[in-house]
Scaffold this motif. Structure first.
Motif, mmCIF file in Angstrom:
data_model
loop_
_atom_site.group_PDB
_atom_site.id
_atom_site.type_symbol
_atom_site.label_atom_id
_atom_site.label_comp_id
_atom_site.label_asym_id
_atom_site.label_seq_id
_atom_site.Cartn_x
_atom_site.Cartn_y
_atom_site.Cartn_z
ATOM 1 N N GLY A 75 0.826 -1.196 0.000
ATOM 2 C CA GLY A 75 0.000 0.000 0.000
ATOM 3 C C GLY A 75 0.859 1.243 0.000
ATOM 4 O O GLY A 75 2.087 1.165 0.078
ATOM 5 N N GLU A 89 -3.638 3.848 1.163
ATOM 6 C CA GLU A 89 -4.386 2.961 0.278
ATOM 7 C C GLU A 89 -3.848 1.543 0.421
ATOM 8 O O GLU A 89 -2.724 1.253 0.026
ATOM 9 N N PHE A 90 -4.654 0.682 1.034
ATOM 10 C CA PHE A 90 -4.311 -0.732 1.160
ATOM 11 C C PHE A 90 -4.620 -1.347 -0.205
ATOM 12 O O PHE A 90 -5.766 -1.633 -0.522
ATOM 13 N N LEU A 123 -9.417 0.981 0.925
ATOM 14 C CA LEU A 123 -9.121 -0.072 -0.036
ATOM 15 C C LEU A 123 -10.279 -0.151 -1.010
ATOM 16 O O LEU A 123 -11.385 0.296 -0.727
ATOM 17 N N THR A 125 -12.104 -3.153 -3.474
ATOM 18 C CA THR A 125 -12.137 -4.563 -3.809
ATOM 19 C C THR A 125 -13.443 -4.901 -4.506
ATOM 20 O O THR A 125 -14.384 -4.106 -4.486
#
Length: 162
Positions: A75, A89-90, A123, A125
């Motif tokens: 990240g 930011e993961f 994040l 996803t």
């Protein structure tokens, strides 16, 4: 299974490009991603190209007794997901399919966040329960839904206060 976690700077991560490609190709070809091998190439090239030079870049790897890569998390600090104020930011969490379900992903997740600057983390996803439920158990909350670029699938942006 014996493994250790190691923080890897961008140049050391770059030296493992072939391992990263193989790991991402294995992990992304199955569910829920179902990505072609080119997806792994794009991910690794983005990680080693522009991402490794970003502010606050961090990567943690899970290495077995022979120093082979079992998984990694990475990240950096950015405004892409937040739109305004910088946030961590993961960006990546990948574990080899044969080693999933043993807590490696959670340990990588926790180690990466432990080294991040104080403040919120974001994040993005796929919007599928397999992923969103896992991150919710780990303290993340859905804050937005998106369909980036020409992507046909829905994604969620999740936030975790640190």
């Amino acid at each position: 299974m014996t493994y250790r976690l190691a923080h890897l700077p961008g140049d050391e991560l770059a030296g493992r490009r072939d391992e990263l490609l193989a790991l991402c190709a294995q992990a992304f070809c199955g569910g829920p991603w179902h990505e072609p091998p080119l997806g792994a190439v794009r991910t690794v090239d983005r990680l080693l190209g522009s991402a490794a030079g970003k502010d606050g870049f961090a990567a943690v790897a899970a290495l077995d007794a022979e120093e082979a890569l079992l998984g990694f998390a990475a990240g950096w600090t950015d405004t892409v997901l937040s739109g305004d104020a910088p946030a961590f930011e993961f960006a990546e969490l990948v574990v080899a399919p044969g080693h999933q379900g043993h807590g490696i992903g959670r340990r990588l997740h926790d180690a990466l966040l432990a080294g991040a600057a104080p403040g919120p983390a974001l994040l993005m996803t796929l919007d599928v329960p397999e992923l969103t439920d896992r991150y919710a158990r780990w303290g993340w909350t859905v804050v937005d839904r998106r369909r980036p670029g020409r992507e046909r699938r829905e994604y969620v942006v999740m936030r975790r206060a640190q």
